[in-house]
Structures are given as C-alpha cells and as structure tokens.
Design a protein around this motif. Structure first.
Motif, PDB file in Angstrom:
ATOM      1  N   GLU A  14       0.830  -1.210   0.000  1.00 40.43           N
ATOM      2  CA  GLU A  14       0.000   0.000   0.000  1.00 40.43           C
ATOM      3  C   GLU A  14       0.864   1.260   0.000  1.00 40.43           C
ATOM      4  OE1 GLU A  14      -3.450   0.333  -0.192  1.00 40.43           O
ATOM      5  OE2 GLU A  14      -3.346  -1.793  -0.665  1.00 40.43           O
ATOM      6  N   ILE A  15       1.913   1.264   0.805  1.00 39.78           N
ATOM      7  CA  ILE A  15       2.813   2.421   0.861  1.00 39.78           C
ATOM      8  C   ILE A  15       3.524   2.595  -0.475  1.00 39.78           C
ATOM      9  CG2 ILE A  15       4.946   3.285   1.905  1.00 39.78           C
ATOM     10  CD1 ILE A  15       3.921   2.112   4.572  1.00 39.78           C
ATOM     11  N   SER A  16       3.944   1.507  -1.082  1.00 40.77           N
ATOM     12  CA  SER A  16       4.601   1.581  -2.391  1.00 40.77           C
ATOM     13  C   SER A  16       3.663   2.171  -3.445  1.00 40.77           C
ATOM     14  CB  SER A  16       5.060   0.194  -2.834  1.00 40.77           C
ATOM     15  OG  SER A  16       6.033  -0.302  -1.949  1.00 40.77           O
ATOM     16  N   ASP A  17       2.386   1.778  -3.409  1.00 38.90           N
ATOM     17  CA  ASP A  17       1.404   2.327  -4.349  1.00 38.90           C
ATOM     18  C   ASP A  17       1.217   3.829  -4.138  1.00 38.90           C
ATOM     19  OD1 ASP A  17       1.085  -0.224  -5.356  1.00 38.90           O
ATOM     20  OD2 ASP A  17      -0.836  -0.578  -4.338  1.00 38.90           O
ATOM     21  N   VAL A  18       1.156   4.262  -2.895  1.00 35.29           N
ATOM     22  CA  VAL A  18       0.979   5.683  -2.597  1.00 35.29           C
ATOM     23  C   VAL A  18       2.195   6.482  -3.065  1.00 35.29           C
ATOM     24  CG1 VAL A  18       0.804   7.368  -0.722  1.00 35.29           C
ATOM     25  CG2 VAL A  18      -0.636   5.336  -0.706  1.00 35.29           C
ATOM     26  N   ILE A  19       3.373   5.963  -2.839  1.00 38.75           N
ATOM     27  CA  ILE A  19       4.585   6.646  -3.294  1.00 38.75           C
ATOM     28  C   ILE A  19       4.573   6.785  -4.817  1.00 38.75           C
ATOM     29  CG2 ILE A  19       7.095   6.415  -3.522  1.00 38.75           C
ATOM     30  CD1 ILE A  19       7.070   5.191  -0.677  1.00 38.75           C
ATOM     31  N   ALA A  20       4.187   5.742  -5.514  1.00 37.96           N
ATOM     32  CA  ALA A  20       4.119   5.798  -6.979  1.00 37.96           C
ATOM     33  C   ALA A  20       3.108   6.847  -7.442  1.00 37.96           C
ATOM     34  CB  ALA A  20       3.762   4.424  -7.544  1.00 37.96           C
ATOM     35  N   ARG A  21       1.961   6.932  -6.765  1.00 39.45           N
ATOM     36  CA  ARG A  21       0.953   7.937  -7.126  1.00 39.45           C
ATOM     37  C   ARG A  21       1.476   9.344  -6.879  1.00 39.45           C
ATOM     38  NH1 ARG A  21      -4.288   6.936  -4.147  1.00 39.45           N
ATOM     39  NH2 ARG A  21      -4.916   8.723  -5.386  1.00 39.45           N
ATOM     40  N   LEU A  22       2.185   9.549  -5.780  1.00 39.88           N
ATOM     41  CA  LEU A  22       2.757  10.864  -5.486  1.00 39.88           C
ATOM     42  C   LEU A  22       3.816  11.244  -6.511  1.00 39.88           C
ATOM     43  CD1 LEU A  22       3.106  10.668  -1.606  1.00 39.88           C
ATOM     44  CD2 LEU A  22       1.580  12.174  -2.891  1.00 39.88           C
ATOM     45  N   GLN A  23       4.631  10.286  -6.923  1.00 38.48           N
ATOM     46  CA  GLN A  23       5.644  10.564  -7.929  1.00 38.48           C
ATOM     47  C   GLN A  23       4.999  10.933  -9.264  1.00 38.48           C
ATOM     48  OE1 GLN A  23       7.847   6.881  -7.612  1.00 38.48           O
ATOM     49  NE2 GLN A  23       9.429   7.834  -6.335  1.00 38.48           N
ATOM     50  N   GLU A  24       3.936  10.246  -9.630  1.00 40.63           N
ATOM     51  CA  GLU A  24       3.225  10.566 -10.874  1.00 40.63           C
ATOM     52  C   GLU A  24       2.598  11.953 -10.795  1.00 40.63           C
ATOM     53  OE1 GLU A  24       1.902  10.363 -14.697  1.00 40.63           O
ATOM     54  OE2 GLU A  24       3.355   9.093 -13.682  1.00 40.63           O
ATOM     55  N   ALA A  25       2.018  12.294  -9.657  1.00 38.30           N
ATOM     56  CA  ALA A  25       1.437  13.625  -9.482  1.00 38.30           C
ATOM     57  C   ALA A  25       2.518  14.695  -9.592  1.00 38.30           C
ATOM     58  CB  ALA A  25       0.736  13.721  -8.128  1.00 38.30           C
ATOM     59  N   GLN A  26       3.689  14.438  -9.038  1.00 38.56           N
ATOM     60  CA  GLN A  26       4.786  15.391  -9.141  1.00 38.56           C
ATOM     61  C   GLN A  26       5.216  15.559 -10.592  1.00 38.56           C
ATOM     62  OE1 GLN A  26       8.332  14.353  -6.978  1.00 38.56           O
ATOM     63  NE2 GLN A  26       9.337  16.290  -7.455  1.00 38.56           N
ATOM     64  N   ARG A  27       5.336  14.459 -11.335  1.00 36.72           N
ATOM     65  CA  ARG A  27       5.713  14.540 -12.749  1.00 36.72           C
ATOM     66  C   ARG A  27       4.704  15.370 -13.544  1.00 36.72           C
ATOM     67  NH1 ARG A  27       7.917   9.440 -11.891  1.00 36.72           N
ATOM     68  NH2 ARG A  27       5.973   8.335 -12.183  1.00 36.72           N
ATOM     69  N   LYS A  28       3.412  15.133 -13.298  1.00 39.30           N
ATOM     70  CA  LYS A  28       2.382  15.882 -14.022  1.00 39.30           C
ATOM     71  C   LYS A  28       2.434  17.360 -13.668  1.00 39.30           C
ATOM     72  CE  LYS A  28      -0.869  12.119 -14.749  1.00 39.30           C
ATOM     73  NZ  LYS A  28      -2.201  11.582 -14.470  1.00 39.30           N
ATOM     74  N   ALA A  29       2.639  17.669 -12.393  1.00 37.12           N
ATOM     75  CA  ALA A  29       2.731  19.069 -11.970  1.00 37.12           C
ATOM     76  C   ALA A  29       3.935  19.748 -12.620  1.00 37.12           C
ATOM     77  CB  ALA A  29       2.809  19.162 -10.453  1.00 37.12           C
ATOM     78  N   GLU A  30       5.057  19.043 -12.690  1.00 37.75           N
ATOM     79  CA  GLU A  30       6.244  19.605 -13.332  1.00 37.75           C
ATOM     80  C   GLU A  30       6.000  19.842 -14.816  1.00 37.75           C
ATOM     81  OE1 GLU A  30       9.148  16.687 -12.262  1.00 37.75           O
ATOM     82  OE2 GLU A  30       9.523  17.595 -10.299  1.00 37.75           O
ATOM     83  N   GLN A  31       5.314  18.924 -15.476  1.00 38.42           N
ATOM     84  CA  GLN A  31       5.003  19.098 -16.895  1.00 38.42           C
ATOM     85  C   GLN A  31       4.103  20.313 -17.108  1.00 38.42           C
ATOM     86  OE1 GLN A  31       3.354  15.300 -17.912  1.00 38.42           O
ATOM     87  NE2 GLN A  31       5.351  14.337 -18.213  1.00 38.42           N
ATOM     88  N   LEU A  32       3.111  20.489 -16.235  1.00 39.73           N
ATOM     89  CA  LEU A  32       2.231  21.653 -16.341  1.00 39.73           C
ATOM     90  C   LEU A  32       3.010  22.941 -16.129  1.00 39.73           C
ATOM     91  CD1 LEU A  32      -0.897  20.387 -14.377  1.00 39.73           C
ATOM     92  CD2 LEU A  32      -0.764  20.883 -16.830  1.00 39.73           C
ATOM     93  N   TYR A  33       3.912  22.924 -15.182  1.00 41.02           N
ATOM     94  CA  TYR A  33       4.716  24.109 -14.896  1.00 41.02           C
ATOM     95  C   TYR A  33       5.587  24.469 -16.091  1.00 41.02           C
ATOM     96  CZ  TYR A  33       7.866  27.304 -12.532  1.00 41.02           C
ATOM     97  OH  TYR A  33       8.583  28.397 -12.182  1.00 41.02           O
TER      98      TYR A  33
END
Length: 57
Positions: A14-33
C-alpha cells in the motif's frame, strides 16, 4: 495470533502504491509548470482566472 508477515506485506504494498501515485502527481505538476513557462503564462493559475496584475510604472 496475527499473521505479521501478511500485515507487513500488505502495508508495504500500500505504501509503495501511494509513493508511486505521489511521484506521478509530481511529474504531471512539473510538466504543467514547464508547459506554462513555454506559453508565457502563469502555470499556477488557470488561463481564464481573473488576476489583478500590478500596474507598470
């Protein structure tokens, strides 16, 4: 007696899944920026947001 191995693996997954989701959200935010910088807009605000900009002297 609780099956600690099963609990550990469940929590680990579960923790590994959450970390992966946070990393994906960070990548998307960086792309938007980056996309916002390339367009010359403020990437933190929607394009149609009315913002009071300071007047230039």
């Amino acid at each position: 007696m609780p099956d600690y191995e099963k609990l550990y693996y469940f929590l680990f997954n579960e923790i590994s899944d959450v970390i992966a989701r946070l990393q994906e959200a960070q990548r998307k935010a960086e792309q938007l920026y980056i996309a916002g910088q390339e367009e010359g807009t403020d990437p933190m605000l929607p394009a149609d947001w009315d913002v009071i900009k300071p007047e230039k002297e």
